[in-house]
Design an enzyme around this catalytic site. Structure first.
Site: not given
Ligand code: PGA
Length: 266
Positions: A14-16, A102, A178, A218, A239-240, A172, A100
């Site tokens: 997930n590149w966000k 976020e 993050g 993470s 994500g990251g 999640e 998600h």
């Molecule tokens: P993260 O994000 O790996 O940066 O913690 C995970 C996600 O939001 O899917």
């Protein structure tokens, strides 16, 4: 290990809200070079909307699939700023993330909205990755299972057993997203088992047995083997680390190692 044999693990990136057009193409090229001949694991990248078409073209002929980060529930019309399932499919998207954290927490998205998005995605021929997870406060006050139950119940309202051919669930924990904090492998396994049992009692044992449940929060190449090695963890939503080609490839490699496949030279 036997728990996992029926399910093909899925690693999602997930590149966000990251990558300009050129950065996205560069990242896709780097991933394509590192991830060849992937058979036992499904790998999906989810760039921002603006980069979907270019990344689709870049990934042509590779083993990587295209996903998106969100979808709107209406088919078309006066919905400024929104993107439909048809629009996503027209640029090569096969899978879309809904719910998600976020979007739930920053954009105020309710489980009811997530439910409508999921329904529209499936009706529009997409598969969904439904993300659920508790906040740190909710975990600290013993509310984790209550929250998961409620999010699953509301988000999957009206879904049928057949729909689950196109549903992936991502557990999640919000406090792990993050933050560099991950659930311990035990915490992840307990939550995944809860979700799997929930699917069994609310839908069908077959649904419980066949639904892929990813862990997200993470995940890195350093912690992936332990997390992915849990019996009810069928992949990761990243994500990251998905923005770093070596890291993301390392997570896919960890999944292959866990499956008992040969370590792949990268
Ligand atoms: P993260 O994000 O790996 O940066 O913690 C995970 C996600 O939001 O899917």
């Amino acid at each position: 290990v036997n728990h996992q044999t029926a399910r093909k693990p899925v690693i999602g990136g997930n590149w966000k809200m990251n990558t300009t057009l050129q950065e996205a193409v560069d990242l896709a090229v780097a991933l394509k070079l590192r991830l060849t001949d992937i058979q036992d694991v499904e790998v999906i990248v989810c760039p921002p909307f603006t980069n979907l078409h270019a990344v689709d073209q870049t990934l042509a002929g590779s083993d990587l699939e295209l996903g998106a980060q969100d979808v709107f529930w209406e088919k078309k019309g006066a919905y400024t700023g929104e993107i439909s399932a048809d629009m996503l499919r027209s640029v090569g998207v096969k899978t879309v993330i809904v719910g998600h954290s976020e979007r739930r927490h920053i954009l105020g998205e309710s489980s009811e909205a997530v439910n409508k998005k999921g329904r529209a995605a499936l009706d529009g021929g997409l598969r969904i990755i439904l993300a659920v997870g508790e906040t740190g406060d909710e975990r600290a006050t013993g509310m984790t299972e209550t929250v998961l139950d409620q999010q699953l119940r509301e988000s999957l309202n009206g879904f049928t057993e057949e729909d689950f051919a196109s549903v992936i669930v991502a557990y999640e924990p919000v406090w792990a997203i993050g933050t560099g904090l991950t659930a311990t492998p035990d915490q992840a396994q307990v939550a995944h088992e809860f979700i799997r049992n929930w699917l069994g009692s609310e839908f069908a044992l077959e649904v419980a047995a066949s639904t892929v449940i990813q862990y997200g929060g993470s995940v890195t190449s350093a912690n992936a083997v332990e997390l992915l090695g849990q019996p009810d963890v069928d992949g990761a939503l990243v994500g990251g680390a998905s923005l770093k080609p070596d890291e993301f490839a390392g997570i896919v490699q960890a999944q292959q190692l866990v499956l008992g496949g040969p370590a792949r030279a990268l």
